[in-house]
Design a protein around this motif. Sequence first.
Motif, PDB file in Angstrom:
ATOM      1  N   UNK A  65      -2.951   9.455   7.642  1.00  0.00           N
ATOM      2  CA  UNK A  65      -3.057   8.570   6.311  1.00  0.00           C
ATOM      3  C   UNK A  65      -5.128   8.489   5.677  1.00  0.00           C
ATOM      4  N   UNK A  66      -4.858   8.068   4.104  1.00  0.00           N
ATOM      5  CA  UNK A  66      -6.480   7.633   4.418  1.00  0.00           C
ATOM      6  C   UNK A  66      -6.258   6.482   4.665  1.00  0.00           C
ATOM      7  N   UNK A  67      -7.625   5.810   4.651  1.00  0.00           N
ATOM      8  CA  UNK A  67      -8.447   4.391   4.401  1.00  0.00           C
ATOM      9  C   UNK A  67      -8.584   4.434   2.655  1.00  0.00           C
ATOM     10  N   UNK A  68      -8.313   3.139   2.149  1.00  0.00           N
ATOM     11  CA  UNK A  68      -8.548   2.181   0.890  1.00  0.00           C
ATOM     12  C   UNK A  68      -8.986   1.367   1.343  1.00  0.00           C
ATOM     13  N   UNK A  69     -10.125   0.782   0.735  1.00  0.00           N
ATOM     14  CA  UNK A  69     -11.061  -0.248   0.931  1.00  0.00           C
ATOM     15  C   UNK A  69     -11.259  -1.397  -0.357  1.00  0.00           C
ATOM     16  N   UNK A  70     -11.151  -2.269   0.181  1.00  0.00           N
ATOM     17  CA  UNK A  70     -11.768  -3.574  -1.361  1.00  0.00           C
ATOM     18  C   UNK A  70     -10.862  -4.567  -1.212  1.00  0.00           C
ATOM     19  N   UNK A  71      -9.277  -4.429  -1.882  1.00  0.00           N
ATOM     20  CA  UNK A  71      -9.011  -5.806  -1.308  1.00  0.00           C
ATOM     21  C   UNK A  71      -8.014  -5.608  -2.666  1.00  0.00           C
ATOM     22  N   UNK A  72      -6.923  -6.687  -3.638  1.00  0.00           N
ATOM     23  CA  UNK A  72      -6.531  -6.432  -4.503  1.00  0.00           C
ATOM     24  C   UNK A  72      -6.454  -7.751  -4.866  1.00  0.00           C
ATOM     25  N   UNK A  73      -5.440  -7.564  -6.664  1.00  0.00           N
ATOM     26  CA  UNK A  73      -5.385  -9.231  -7.113  1.00  0.00           C
ATOM     27  C   UNK A  73      -4.061  -9.826  -5.983  1.00  0.00           C
ATOM     28  N   UNK A  87      -7.614  -0.785   4.958  1.00  0.00           N
ATOM     29  CA  UNK A  87      -6.278  -0.493   5.063  1.00  0.00           C
ATOM     30  C   UNK A  87      -5.655   1.205   4.801  1.00  0.00           C
ATOM     31  N   UNK A  88      -4.682   1.735   5.189  1.00  0.00           N
ATOM     32  CA  UNK A  88      -4.267   3.466   4.972  1.00  0.00           C
ATOM     33  C   UNK A  88      -2.894   2.955   4.839  1.00  0.00           C
ATOM     34  N   UNK A  89      -3.213   4.190   3.573  1.00  0.00           N
ATOM     35  CA  UNK A  89      -1.437   4.972   3.344  1.00  0.00           C
ATOM     36  C   UNK A  89      -1.103   6.218   3.611  1.00  0.00           C
ATOM     37  N   UNK A 137       3.271   2.197  -4.966  1.00  0.00           N
ATOM     38  CA  UNK A 137       3.491   0.632  -4.959  1.00  0.00           C
ATOM     39  C   UNK A 137       2.163   0.261  -5.006  1.00  0.00           C
ATOM     40  N   UNK A 138       1.533   0.667  -4.244  1.00  0.00           N
ATOM     41  CA  UNK A 138       0.143  -0.473  -4.113  1.00  0.00           C
ATOM     42  C   UNK A 138      -0.505  -0.674  -5.242  1.00  0.00           C
ATOM     43  N   UNK A 139      -1.081  -1.844  -5.463  1.00  0.00           N
ATOM     44  CA  UNK A 139      -2.343  -1.622  -6.248  1.00  0.00           C
ATOM     45  C   UNK A 139      -4.125  -1.388  -5.950  1.00  0.00           C
ATOM     46  N   UNK A 140      -3.936  -0.065  -6.568  1.00  0.00           N
ATOM     47  CA  UNK A 140      -4.703   0.515  -5.562  1.00  0.00           C
ATOM     48  C   UNK A 140      -5.728   1.355  -7.310  1.00  0.00           C
ATOM     49  N   UNK A 141      -6.653   1.838  -7.179  1.00  0.00           N
ATOM     50  CA  UNK A 141      -7.840   2.272  -8.298  1.00  0.00           C
ATOM     51  C   UNK A 141      -8.831   3.148  -8.005  1.00  0.00           C
ATOM     52  N   UNK A 142      -9.428   3.307  -8.893  1.00  0.00           N
ATOM     53  CA  UNK A 142     -10.418   4.518  -8.483  1.00  0.00           C
ATOM     54  C   UNK A 142     -11.381   3.795  -8.590  1.00  0.00           C
ATOM     55  N   UNK A 199      14.629  -0.102  -3.343  1.00  0.00           N
ATOM     56  CA  UNK A 199      14.935   0.734  -3.857  1.00  0.00           C
ATOM     57  C   UNK A 199      14.638   2.553  -3.160  1.00  0.00           C
ATOM     58  N   UNK A 200      13.521   2.177  -1.849  1.00  0.00           N
ATOM     59  CA  UNK A 200      12.820   3.220  -1.687  1.00  0.00           C
ATOM     60  C   UNK A 200      12.748   2.999  -0.076  1.00  0.00           C
ATOM     61  N   UNK A 201      12.552   3.900   0.094  1.00  0.00           N
ATOM     62  CA  UNK A 201      12.046   3.412   2.046  1.00  0.00           C
ATOM     63  C   UNK A 201      10.517   3.015   1.962  1.00  0.00           C
ATOM     64  N   UNK A 202       9.997   3.255   1.464  1.00  0.00           N
ATOM     65  CA  UNK A 202       8.344   2.687   1.588  1.00  0.00           C
ATOM     66  C   UNK A 202       8.798   0.862   1.707  1.00  0.00           C
ATOM     67  N   UNK A 203       9.432   0.752   0.457  1.00  0.00           N
ATOM     68  CA  UNK A 203       9.849  -1.056   0.118  1.00  0.00           C
ATOM     69  C   UNK A 203      10.466  -1.389   1.395  1.00  0.00           C
ATOM     70  N   UNK A 204      10.274  -2.630   1.616  1.00  0.00           N
ATOM     71  CA  UNK A 204      11.156  -2.863   2.306  1.00  0.00           C
ATOM     72  C   UNK A 204      12.229  -4.712   0.909  1.00  0.00           C
ATOM     73  N   UNK A 205      13.721  -5.585   1.516  1.00  0.00           N
ATOM     74  CA  UNK A 205      14.029  -5.939   0.983  1.00  0.00           C
ATOM     75  C   UNK A 205      13.061  -7.467   0.986  1.00  0.00           C
ATOM     76  N   UNK A 206      13.037  -7.906   0.214  1.00  0.00           N
ATOM     77  CA  UNK A 206      12.374  -8.898   0.427  1.00  0.00           C
ATOM     78  C   UNK A 206      12.271 -10.417   1.949  1.00  0.00           C
TER      79      UNK A 206
END
Lengths: 382, 382, 382, 382
Positions: C344-352, C365-367, C373-378, C30-37
């Motif tokens: 790009x910006x760095x994200x730290x941690x991990x997700x569920x 991690x970096x986006x 659309x990633x699992x990301x928080x504050x 549906x968008x460029x960042x998403x790849x078909x499974x």
Amino acid sequence: MSLADCYKKVRQLSVRICSPLQIEDYVVQPVVDVSPPKWHIGHTTWFFETFILKPYFMGYQEFNADYNYVFNSYYETVGNRVIRTDRGNLSRPTVADIYKYRTYVDDAMENFLREEPSAAIRELMILGLNHEEQHQELLYYDIKYILGHNPLFPAYDETYRPQVFEQPTAQWISMPEGIYEVGFEGEGFCFDNELNRHKVYLNSYQINTAMVTNAEYLEFINDNGYHDFRFWHAEGWDWVKNNHVEAPLYWHHINGQWFNYTYAGLKPVDLAAPVCHISYYEAYAYASWKGMRLPTEFEWEAAAHQFKWGKSWEWTESAYLPYPGFKKAEGAIGEYNGKFMVSQKVLRGSSEVTSPGHERVTYRNFFHPNLRWLFCGIRLAR
Amino acid sequence: MSLADCYKKVRQLSVRICSPLQIEDYVVQPVVDVSPPKWHIGHTTWFFETFILKPYFMGYQEFNADYNYVFNSYYETVGNRVIRTDRGNLSRPTVADIYKYRTYVDDAMENFLREEPSAAIRELMILGLNHEEQHQELLYYDIKYILGHNPLFPAYDETYRPQVFEQPTAQWISMPEGIYEVGFEGEGFCFDNELNRHKVYLNSYQINTAMVTNAEYLEFINDNGYHDFRFWHAEGWDWVKNNHVEAPLYWHHINGQWFNYTYAGLKPVDLAAPVCHISYYEAYAYASWKGMRLPTEFEWEAAAHQFKWGKSWEWTESAYLPYPGFKKAEGAIGEYNGKFMVSQKVLRGSSEVTSPGHERVTYRNFFHPNLRWLFCGIRLAR
Amino acid sequence: MSLADCYKKVRQLSVRICSPLQIEDYVVQPVVDVSPPKWHIGHTTWFFETFILKPYFMGYQEFNADYNYVFNSYYETVGNRVIRTDRGNLSRPTVADIYKYRTYVDDAMENFLREEPSAAIRELMILGLNHEEQHQELLYYDIKYILGHNPLFPAYDETYRPQVFEQPTAQWISMPEGIYEVGFEGEGFCFDNELNRHKVYLNSYQINTAMVTNAEYLEFINDNGYHDFRFWHAEGWDWVKNNHVEAPLYWHHINGQWFNYTYAGLKPVDLAAPVCHISYYEAYAYASWKGMRLPTEFEWEAAAHQFKWGKSWEWTESAYLPYPGFKKAEGAIGEYNGKFMVSQKVLRGSSEVTSPGHERVTYRNFFHPNLRWLFCGIRLAR
Amino acid sequence: MSLADCYKKVRQLSVRICSPLQIEDYVVQPVVDVSPPKWHIGHTTWFFETFILKPYFMGYQEFNADYNYVFNSYYETVGNRVIRTDRGNLSRPTVADIYKYRTYVDDAMENFLREEPSAAIRELMILGLNHEEQHQELLYYDIKYILGHNPLFPAYDETYRPQVFEQPTAQWISMPEGIYEVGFEGEGFCFDNELNRHKVYLNSYQINTAMVTNAEYLEFINDNGYHDFRFWHAEGWDWVKNNHVEAPLYWHHINGQWFNYTYAGLKPVDLAAPVCHISYYEAYAYASWKGMRLPTEFEWEAAAHQFKWGKSWEWTESAYLPYPGFKKAEGAIGEYNGKFMVSQKVLRGSSEVTSPGHERVTYRNFFHPNLRWLFCGIRLAR
């Protein structure tokens, strides 16, 4: 009038049209369809240099070889053209330089015309003058766009009054079914797209003597016409929504009143005047809302001697297509009209900024259906 | 120098930079990043009117209320701004009008400065003067872009000679691992983005005394550097391919020789001079090709007293981010730097068109990594 | 666990993640960042075929030479890649074909791993498995996007319950000024971007034990946070306005209540849960609105043993840049991380949805800052 | 045949056209003009549910209210439509769900048709069946596009052989000047755009019995036709250059030989077959290069009984415009044709994938001049 006098008269008019401009006004290109006035001044000069002086005036010295690159428009035969969207990025040649170029070419033309030119050259020159008259009309459009989209709304001429145009009482002219002849005939000049004169078969129809007024168009606006897809072509509806169109170009709703930008500045909309600066899509939607339609270009031409026209070009239902027997001229001149004969609509009539004598009942003007910066209005048929 | 003299000196320099321009050159905006020179002249004036005269000079009469709309840039606090891409479509106010505005404000400022302003106002004024000096540098960039992208390649000043810059012999300075202090300290002016002075820990590194020359950069071009993705960021590689980049901005390959556009017109590339007008992507790719890298802004600052700089801004590896303790000022002035602190790269040093005295070892300039119209070059680290 | 068992376990997880999908769900982009499974399933298989089986398993027969063209991603070294935006236009190879390919490669890998591979191959394989775990996380993101943007809001798994995460009481951890060591050290696997371990100097700071909750984020929304430019980067503000952003991704305001799309379908927003699916721009704006800021990646790493993390990746203020001594590997593998180190910006941690055992305190991690659309928080710092 | 049998026969054909497809092939939308096959299957079903069952079949239970949102196309009257470019992003409803929907509606229709419907409903149903036949033709186009743009070039049906079409010897039919009648008359079904039957006046002309072959078109290619602006409309020339067009759609130049993608896979171009998959721009340019032109739709219709047609739709010079007396039906059905009557070209004839019995000498097909995925060719006039 001699050809030399004709030349002088036409050439002077272009300069006079620009006379109220500041140098800055000559330079900008706010949208792709608008050309900077200095480009018009240079391009019309380039036409005579390229098609008359260089091939036919022995000993003529080209003013500046680079100008060929800058002032060419669509004449793919002649050389690489400046990409059209770039015109507004060129600060040089300056306005003064371009007027020098203009004077230089006009002087050479004056010398050239001391001797009677051949019939072929004469024909080319008349084409060149008609070409310049077309650019005079475009100059008016472009100047209005440039000043009318400036947040300061500067007047082109504070004393400018629109041509007085006694709108006739709206009446229906009934035209009987049958064969009509359309297209140019006679001695004078016409463009290649007006030929050949040929027969068309028209069903009976009615066409109105009057053009749609601002007051009438306001009813359409107030009846939610811009928000009801039923009146619109699918393509027109997309255009309305993507561009958030709510009224004719140059209209502004200020403190509950409609104003529009005129050559004399921002003024209250004149309700009795014909509506102007609407796209074909809007013209069609208005007609649909009235339960009527636009005339075809042939319906218009067949009835034109029975109504008054000349205030603004009138959108027709006809697509811009070649007449039977249409032929392109050889060479660069042949690119004049034929290559635009797809995806455009025909307008008939002329406008208050058409150069004197340039109008003709067989004249075919043409623009893409989304354009509004020309002086264009609506005459209904049914 | 008194504040009034300072004011006069800075304000005069902007006018002097524009003195070789034709009126037409003031008007155009060939790409979104370039502003029309007349906009710079108006905007820097608007700054003093808006932030000094209107709030602090009793009885001051605003020159023209509409100018607020036209000359605002990013100060979202102050009012609706003109959409940035539209600047080049505005023929009015004219250049003459804007100079009138400038004189009007300068006269008012002269009167205003007859009395010693408060410390707070003084601080605002010094900010305004530094702001104007930044626009002076941009004026130079924008003028070069406007004239250098004209097919006639007009000179800004035929007699312009680039600042003589004795490029030192290329040598590696070795810096030991440890804690360094960076950021502004002292009495004079600095921008908010240079604060707070703080400690950073640097690993041992080497940085070169010389900047990369055109001759060296040509080796990269000739070694197919623009066609080998291995040296490029993925984003840089897309940029190269989409824009068909093959050489620095302003370079033209003519009859087998490299020329570049300079303020004096089109000239053969000076092989001994530092390479200029390359994007961060190109700077990075060049360094990768050499098996080296760009310095971080802190590596640069820690070593800067050991090498000569000031010919052109130098791309660093650092992203433009706030220093520890960074604080935005209250109100519109607070929008100055902080809101640009994402997706940009830091450049250090200054350039041959930086206003005298504006440069500083802690100064942080910043641009998006694809931009090339600034005066920017490469210093290597490893 | 043996390498062969490891391989089997990781490879099976990818298939298990896709098990609730319909064939149609595997196909769209549906968008460029998403790849078909189905692309993920093929691409992770292609990795082992290309980097292990073809170079190191004697007698291995390539499954289908055309697949190299279809399943390559960014490895410009290996061959022409399919333009990324085209992935969603490819109906073939079918899902069944791709699973055949997967089984074929897995069988070959099983045979290959009967003999103990060399240390170099072992290293490559561990990279391949970590690479696949990254795609497992992306699979979760992409599946959520595909189903969550369908007007029918189909559940991925009706019984899916988000990982229980006892959000600790919000408290400030105070960290003293000084030198800290960051980056990976030890025996296990790490990506090249986590090296070298090095010293950084941090000013004293505070970082919160708790992540920002949906309830807290709603206060920002209700306080008009999306409509006040003062809290936003200029670039973020443009993003908000151009995309009409009013809430986190997947949120819908229905009859006065906030819902969000979850793997179990559309559900009321859980006010106590950490806010998720917000861009860096939004994370920054929220922090600004609170008068605080995001931590840098080093502030995060230095304090991470003192707070609980792992529910969702946490945006940091840090740009994604190389560590001192960072080196790309030779060949195609070297393209892994380095070429993304700009903008790009760095994200730290991990997700569920991070694969078990894939998380690490030094993981980067970096986006791009606009992605949600990633699992990301504050998590806030000050 | 009874209406019920007619219904069954038409509905079964759509399913049969899709029978060689894999589920994945039903889902993708590689360009905006192509719809996913599953959308066609659902949309044609939605037509009968919305315009027959819901208003006229008492007690009918809608299958799924959300489908109205998903399968509506342009019927702005009926509700919010799915934005057309999004169709290829929807993995749900699945193909199986849509066939369930289809069966459900077909069963209801079968019950509904147990009683003789009123004349008005009968008329609506016949419109619905003709509408479905139009989508059958589009299904063929779209399937070819989807498979023909896949890098694996999968066959739709290995055994597919194009309709044998004995191309007649090329001869000129001479038509005399005069009045001709065009438009539909008679008892059977026609679309609103074929009415009213009316008189047109045609000049004398010649039209060829044969369509232009691949061999003839190759001469144009080999004579540099795609690189000589003189043969092209300005708009067509821009299209050629912007899209790097060098040959008909589906043609590939491989090792010095021309291949084209067919339903049976990639095959050498059949030189004797009519050229297919060229835009109006190309058809016009070919005719210009030959010194001839395309016929108007009326010239075509007046002479059509004298030549063989039906292999592929034939581009005409005519713009798609309403006939005299054209009237839109009331309500959603009225949106059928009229709203597309701007900026499109008329094609006449039918094609090898037109549903049996759907063709008609007065049939007017219409597409934008740049489209090529339809089966379209060239017949010359002069």
